[in-house]
Design an enzyme around this catalytic site. Structure first.
Site, PDB file in Angstrom:
ATOM      1  N   GLN A   1       7.396   0.028   5.705  1.00 48.23           N
ATOM      2  CA  GLN A   1       7.000   0.298   7.082  1.00 48.23           C
ATOM      3  C   GLN A   1       6.842  -1.074   7.720  1.00 48.23           C
ATOM      4  O   GLN A   1       6.347  -1.984   7.073  1.00 48.23           O
ATOM      5  CB  GLN A   1       5.667   1.064   7.077  1.00 48.23           C
ATOM      6  CG  GLN A   1       5.314   1.751   8.351  1.00 48.23           C
ATOM      7  CD  GLN A   1       5.856   3.179   8.441  1.00 48.23           C
ATOM      8  OE1 GLN A   1       5.374   4.079   7.798  1.00 48.23           O
ATOM      9  NE2 GLN A   1       6.882   3.392   9.255  1.00 48.23           N
TER      10      GLN A   1
ATOM     11  N   SER B   1       0.396  -0.951   4.461  1.00 52.91           N
ATOM     12  CA  SER B   1       0.703   0.469   4.588  1.00 52.91           C
ATOM     13  C   SER B   1       1.041   1.020   3.215  1.00 52.91           C
ATOM     14  O   SER B   1       1.710   0.356   2.425  1.00 52.91           O
ATOM     15  CB  SER B   1       1.908   0.658   5.513  1.00 52.91           C
ATOM     16  OG  SER B   1       2.359   2.003   5.454  1.00 52.91           O
ATOM     17  N   THR B   2       0.570   2.246   2.935  1.00 53.83           N
ATOM     18  CA  THR B   2       0.977   2.911   1.696  1.00 53.83           C
ATOM     19  C   THR B   2       2.087   3.905   2.023  1.00 53.83           C
ATOM     20  O   THR B   2       2.016   5.075   1.674  1.00 53.83           O
ATOM     21  CB  THR B   2      -0.248   3.551   1.017  1.00 53.83           C
ATOM     22  OG1 THR B   2      -1.259   2.534   0.887  1.00 53.83           O
ATOM     23  CG2 THR B   2       0.070   4.060  -0.377  1.00 53.83           C
ATOM     24  N   HIS B   3       3.065   3.440   2.771  1.00 48.61           N
ATOM     25  CA  HIS B   3       4.223   4.262   3.100  1.00 48.61           C
ATOM     26  C   HIS B   3       5.445   3.685   2.390  1.00 48.61           C
ATOM     27  O   HIS B   3       6.350   3.160   3.026  1.00 48.61           O
ATOM     28  CB  HIS B   3       4.441   4.317   4.618  1.00 48.61           C
ATOM     29  CG  HIS B   3       3.242   4.818   5.363  1.00 48.61           C
ATOM     30  ND1 HIS B   3       3.085   4.656   6.720  1.00 48.61           N
ATOM     31  CD2 HIS B   3       2.148   5.488   4.941  1.00 48.61           C
ATOM     32  CE1 HIS B   3       1.932   5.204   7.089  1.00 48.61           C
ATOM     33  NE2 HIS B   3       1.349   5.714   6.034  1.00 48.61           N
ATOM     34  N   ASN B   4       5.412   3.777   1.070  1.00 50.08           N
ATOM     35  CA  ASN B   4       6.544   3.316   0.257  1.00 50.08           C
ATOM     36  C   ASN B   4       7.522   4.482   0.147  1.00 50.08           C
ATOM     37  O   ASN B   4       7.135   5.564  -0.266  1.00 50.08           O
ATOM     38  CB  ASN B   4       6.070   2.931  -1.143  1.00 50.08           C
ATOM     39  CG  ASN B   4       4.802   2.090  -1.131  1.00 50.08           C
ATOM     40  OD1 ASN B   4       3.707   2.626  -1.144  1.00 50.08           O
ATOM     41  ND2 ASN B   4       4.940   0.794  -1.114  1.00 50.08           N
TER      42      ASN B   4
END
Lengths: 208, 588
Positions: free
Chosen positions: B346, B512-515
């Site tokens: 992200q 962000s933990t949007h991997n």
């Protein structure tokens, strides 16, 4: 158990630090957060007690972190790659500060005037002092800074933030759980004082 | 000695959002389902206790609810020429752990991706020519927005999302997002009450011609009973969402929307504190026999099952495939292999506006309470004269005033001492922040594979992440930062500061933990690891469910799309796969 409530840290005695180390840490946290018209200093707020207890627990031992080798130097973007855990870094780092100052000034940190203490910490933060035993000044200062701020702003249950001093200073109401009556009161100060996980002093019959 | 257990119809790896949804759907179908969960059992009353859930040090700083690096981490580097080193502590992203997974401690922003996101390669090529995306490895998802709509709807009603529709069946709705795709009906709950900062942000945004709307939120704007009959409470705006479990039954999670029903079913069982080591394949490698796992006593078990669902965190799904030999690991040199391909992230940036005369009460907050501007997101604006593709949502979502982590100060403020303290007190209540959440598009050299050096506690290789922000995404982010500066000027504070995204992805500060990606969906088995129903091309009785399936990431939080993909996979298993178990749903 991970779901257990926290236990109140009680000041008195040192669990990790020696008396000499404790005096040094108290002096440092009192420069990082000096007593002034806004709040008491870091020492009185309990930051050194907080750090002492943290270093005896999972944080001090890095028991939750990945600690397998090989330990190779990395880029700053790869994070801390050292083998030493925080407890070891404090032990080595504090000794290095006093050894360095004794060599340079013939005095320990505690014996310096506040302005001299600030000058030393500023130089250490900027990497401008060459500490012995391979201690990296900016890295160790960063750890001290991080832990001091944690102690000052965390719930008082952990030994710092005495009487919720930092929360009163900011106007943070702490562990309150319901602001529904104030959501729509835009730009108006929130009227209630802070609450800790263990409540408010007057609730415990100890006075505010 | 591995203990062999009685056969199950379905074994699910991980009991978070997707595992719970799949378990619920497949037990409804009459199947016998077991979930194997690496972390502990967690429930609201016992683990997110209202007496001490509001503990910033414990949950936000020490991260009690998260995956601990001692259990599993990964090595990281910016490009293939560097030596990858382990993230000894997580920083840039924080994977979840335990029942409920990352859905326990998320903020709750619940978006739909657009048709233009799903058909991105076709769309961009048609609009701007193939040369515009020549440096990227973007792929179509193989589904349309219209195909995804019923599944988004299903997830939003399960989770009780609070929001305002912008487009119902083609009719634009006042107050919603005018750029969204048509939806079949409005959100199940109205928007949350707005705090001051997003209210001001929206007023100013509108005054300069933008289109702010309430961020769709998994924090309940009112009491809600979901289609499974599970009741949730109204959010109390306590400001302890992200990194915390909700003590108030007000944030959607597996705990508050599925598990109370699922756990009562006689054909469902969960085994917690049990880590799956790998999926066991039959000789020839074309079919899975079950999974091998180990419990906390070190005892190893083989759980046979006809159907294996990987429902762990997306990154861990990809690693389990690599460790199990499901599909071929991607090689950026040859471009061959599918597992680990198209890892994306992200591309975020932020603005702070400092005021003298305002009090935003930052502690009155919820994880997804705010306003979003989508005028510069995805395909909402013309890129014809620009030098990038993609975009970002601009979000004013002040999530908390927790003081260890949230202490905005004017640029140039020292980090300690009396001057620091004065600036901290001045900035605490009077700073308005907002940020751009930008798309992340795949490139050839951003990928996942296995590390040659570092091992986990069982001696298995760690996954290796090679990632940096692509030049395209940096140009995108700078463009959106310029737009955010226009908003800052219109807001008119005494000063503002912009934190722009730079190359050289830094694994240390939280971003962000949007991997996403690593086991991407698609129509071409040479470029995707799973088909559009998330079924493995290589081992058809394995489905891989999660953000691992995203071919690239949009400028939006992923959970809404993860939930929709879970419902779509469940539908395909129930109504297609079970008619002919073990067979591919799509011919390669």
């Amino acid at each position: 158990m991970t779901s257990d409530p926290p236990t109140q840290v009680v000041a008195g005695g040192w669990h990790f630090f020696s008396a000499q180390e404790a005096a040094l840490v108290e002096a440092i946290v009192d420069r990082i957060i000096p007593a002034d018209e806004l709040s008491m200093g870091g020492k009185e707020a309990g930051c050194a007690v907080y750090i002492d207890r943290q270093l005896m627990g999972a944080f001090g031992a890095s028991s939750r972190l990945y600690t397998q080798g090989p330990f190779l130097p990395g880029l700053p973007t790869q994070g801390y790659q050292g083998e030493a855990n925080p407890a070891q870094r404090y032990r080595t780092g504090l000794a290095a500060i006093d050894a360095f100052l004794k060599q340079r000034d013939g005095k320990t940190f505690v014996e310096l005037a506040p302005a001299e203490q600030d000058a030393f910490l500023t130089a250490m933060e900027a990497g401008k002092v060459d500490l012995p035993n391979g201690v990296k000044g900016p890295g160790f200062f960063g750890l001290l800074l991080q832990n001091t701020m944690e102690g000052f702003f965390a719930d008082p249950v952990y030994g710092g933030n005495k009487d919720m001093v930092s929360w009163r200073m900011l106007g943070f109401p702490g562990a309150r759980y319901d602001y529904r009556d104030h959501v729509s009161k835009h730009n108006q100060p929130y009227p209630q004082p802070p609450v800790s996980i263990i409540g408010r002093p007057e609730w415990l019959g100890k006075g505010a | 000695m591995t203990k062999i257990l009685p056969r199950k119809d379905v074994v699910i790896v991980g009991l978070g959002w997707t595992g719970s949804i799949l378990a619920h759907e497949l037990t409804d179908q009459g199947l016998d389902v077991v979930a194997i969960e690496r972390g502990p059992w967690r429930d609201t009353a016992t683990d997110f206790n209202i007496g001490y859930a509001q503990d910033e040090l414990r949950y936000s700083i020490r991260r009690d609810l998260f995956l601990q690096p001692a259990v599993e981490t990964m090595t990281v580097r910016n490009d293939p020429s560097q030596k990858a080193l382990p993230m000894r502590d997580f920083g840039s992203f924080l994977p979840g752990n335990g029942v409920g997974g990352a859905g326990v401690h998320w903020n709750g922003h619940t978006w739909r991706f657009w048709d233009s996101d799903f058909q991105i390669k076709t769309n961009l090529t048609k609009k701007y020519g193939a040369s515009r995306i020549a440096d990227l490895q973007v792929e179509d998802w193989g589904v349309t927005g219209a195909e995804m709509e019923p599944y988004y709807d299903q997830f939003e009603y399960l989770a009780g999302i609070s929001g305002k529709a912008g487009n119902i069946k083609g009719q634009l709705q006042e107050g919603g997002n005018p750029f969204e795709d048509p939806r079949s009906r409005d959100y199940p709950n109205p928007p949350m009450q707005m705090t001051y900062a997003p209210t001001l942000f929206a007023e100013v945004g509108r005054s300069i011609g933008l289109h702010p709307f309430p961020t769709p939120s998994a924090n309940m704007s009112r009491a809600y009973v979901n289609p499974l009959g599970i009741a949730m409470g109204q959010c109390t705006y306590c400001g302890f969402c992200e990194r915390f479990g909700c003590a108030n039954y007000s944030k959607s999670s597996a705990q508050t929307t599925v598990l109370p029903v699922l756990m009562k079913k006689s054909n469902f069982e969960v085994r917690t504190d049990s880590e799956v080591l790998h999926v066991d394949l039959a000789p020839g490698g074309k079919s899975a026999r079950g999974v091998t796992y180990v419990d906390t006593s070190g005892e190893e078990y083989f759980q046979p099952a006809d159907l294996v669902l990987l429902c762990a965190y997306g990154l861990h799904n990809a690693r389990l495939m690599m460790l199990s030999g499901i599909g071929k690991i991607y090689d950026p040199g040859s471009g061959e292999g599918t597992v680990g391909r198209n890892y994306c992230y992200q591309t975020n940036a932020g603005v702070q506006v400092f005021f003298d005369d305002k009090n935003f009460n930052p502690f009155i907050a919820a994880g997804a309470l705010g306003q979003t501007i989508d005028d510069y997101n995805g395909d909402a604006f013309d890129h014809g004269a620009l030098d990038f593709v993609g975009g970002a949502g601009i979000n004013c979502i002040p999530t908390n005033g927790r003081p260890i982590g949230t202490r905005p100060t004017l640029p140039g403020t020292p980090k300690w001492g009396s001057a620091w303290k004065k600036a901290t007190v001045e900035g605490y209540k009077s700073t308005l922040g907002y940020s751009s959440q930008g798309s992340s598009y795949a490139t050839r050299n951003n990928y996942l594979d296995l590390d040659p050096t570092y091992k986990d506690r069982f001696g298995r290789p760690l996954m290796r992440m090679t990632f940096d922000f692509p030049d395209n995404d940096i140009r995108m982010s700078n463009y959106v930062c310029d737009r955010m500066e226009e908003i800052a000027k219109a807001l008119g504070g005494k000063q503002y500061a912009v934190s722009r995204r730079k190359k050289g992805w830094d694994s240390v500060p939280y971003q962000s933990t949007h991997n996403t990606g690593g086991a991407i969906m698609g129509t071409d088995p040479k470029k995707s690891a799973v088909n559009t129903f998330l079924q493995s091309w290589d081992v058809p009785n394995v489905f891989v469910i999660g953000a691992s399936a995203f071919p690239q990431n949009a400028g939006k939080n992923p959970t809404g799309t993860v939930g929709a993909l879970a419902f779509r996979a469940a539908d395909a298993i129930r109504n297609q796969y079970l008619r002919n178990p073990g067979a591919p749903l799509v011919q390669a």
